[in-house]
Design an enzyme around this catalytic site. Sequence first.
Site, PDB file in Angstrom:
ATOM      1  NE  ARG A  15     -32.245   6.138  17.356  1.00 48.96           N
ATOM      2  CZ  ARG A  15     -31.180   5.790  16.788  1.00 48.96           C
ATOM      3  NH1 ARG A  15     -30.270   6.955  16.448  1.00 48.96           N
ATOM      4  NH2 ARG A  15     -30.594   4.752  17.790  1.00 48.96           N
ATOM      5  CE  LYS A  75     -28.522   0.935  17.299  1.00 44.62           C
ATOM      6  NZ  LYS A  75     -27.018   1.668  16.916  1.00 44.62           N
ATOM      7  CE1 TYR A  94     -25.662   6.203  11.646  1.00 44.43           C
ATOM      8  CE2 TYR A  94     -27.999   5.858  12.317  1.00 44.43           C
ATOM      9  CZ  TYR A  94     -26.812   6.591  11.994  1.00 44.43           C
ATOM     10  OH  TYR A  94     -26.958   8.322  11.895  1.00 44.43           O
ATOM     11  CG  HIS A  96     -22.491   0.858  14.539  1.00 40.26           C
ATOM     12  ND1 HIS A  96     -21.271   1.690  13.891  1.00 40.26           N
ATOM     13  CD2 HIS A  96     -23.899   0.949  14.515  1.00 40.26           C
ATOM     14  CE1 HIS A  96     -21.778   3.307  14.130  1.00 40.26           C
ATOM     15  NE2 HIS A  96     -23.353   2.890  14.217  1.00 40.26           N
ATOM     16  CD  GLU A 118     -22.176   1.946   9.970  1.00 42.31           C
ATOM     17  OE1 GLU A 118     -22.245   1.119   9.851  1.00 42.31           O
ATOM     18  OE2 GLU A 118     -23.434   2.301   9.651  1.00 42.31           O
ATOM     19  CB  SER A 220      -3.828  12.349  20.996  1.00 40.96           C
ATOM     20  OG  SER A 220      -4.671  11.153  21.504  1.00 40.96           O
ATOM     21  CG  LEU A 240     -15.701   7.275  13.771  1.00 38.15           C
ATOM     22  CD1 LEU A 240     -16.682   6.375  14.042  1.00 38.15           C
ATOM     23  CD2 LEU A 240     -16.645   8.935  12.902  1.00 38.15           C
ATOM     24  CG  ASP A 270     -23.581   2.236  17.811  1.00 32.23           C
ATOM     25  OD1 ASP A 270     -24.026   0.998  18.961  1.00 32.23           O
ATOM     26  OD2 ASP A 270     -23.834   2.984  18.566  1.00 32.23           O
TER      27      ASP A 270
END
Length: 371
Positions: A15, A75, A94, A96, A118, A220, A240, A270
């Site tokens: 990318r 990234k 990003y 993370h 994010e 859950s 998430l 991630d």
Amino acid sequence: MRIGVPKEIKVHEYRVGLTPAGVRELVCAGHSVSIQTQAGVGVGFDDAAYVAAGASIAATAADVFKDAELIVKVKEPQPAECKMLSRGQVLFTYLHLAADREQTLALAESGATCIAYETVTAADGSLPLLTPMSEVAGRMSVQVGATALQKANGGSGVLLGGVPGVAPARVVILGGGVSGTHAAEMAVGLRADVTVVERSTRRLRELQAMFGNQLKTAYSTALTIEQLVLDADLVIGAVLVAGAAAPRLVSADMVKRMRPGSVMVDIAIDQGGCFETSRPTTHAEPTYVVDHIVHYCVTNMPGAVARTSTLALTNATLPYVRALADLGWEKALARDPGFARGLNVHAGDITYSAVAEDLGLKFKAYVPAHA
């Protein structure tokens, strides 16, 4: 503003941070853009396309980092890239960080201002820069899971949709958010037996309304997850917690008790992963086996479909890049509180509380200047 786009160097990452169309928008607004040579070739954009859009071509990543005020990537920066950042530069990509202490400390040491895609938040509470890649990863999770289930790839040899007279595979999706919903859409489309596990009763109702009786839903709890996982052919982890480490929902003991040849795909890798047995993998070696269970834990899943991912991502990021370039990062963040939530590291400080808490580091809130 001087904007730089280096070539991504993570394993099998194709990318690119800006398309030629994005470059044209920025150049027409009076900014300059430097693209590292061959940065877009993996998604079909050669250097000539960028030059035609108004960019200049840099020979090396060092040249890009040296001259740019704003670095736009896809990234998280690798160690060599972190060393090229400097105080006063803005990095937009990003990150993370909650699962990556080494990168966090390196970014803090650089002194750069680091804004994470994010954790940028929209007015409705959604994550507009994470959403397109969550959509891609959700859809991909079913593709890669179906492939891993093939006997030659270590799986149990189960066809996801079955055939007349033979039951379909049982697919369990942990999390009913963006990635989980897109995974469900693909799995239902392939006629698998699909259950989504979610802790929001409101979201469970929405999923039921969306899919009708094609989809099973479950609230859950630890017991529910255990029962479903032990009976599953394919488990997709799609949970998430924005900016924080993912909760571990499947224990190593549960993995031991699953049927041999079952497959686990951890979209949350991630952020550290939601299976206790998860560890990061790459597109070069995407899977490994623990207790006869195939694990797929690639940290940059959307990179496998790089052209689709680049176009989807840059559609979302370009307005924010424009704001940073037009206003400067301080004014851009001051005018948009949701954008300000993207600030994770600034001038040596960890400015996102969940990251600091998960890594045991000191948190320092950044107070933006008035617009």
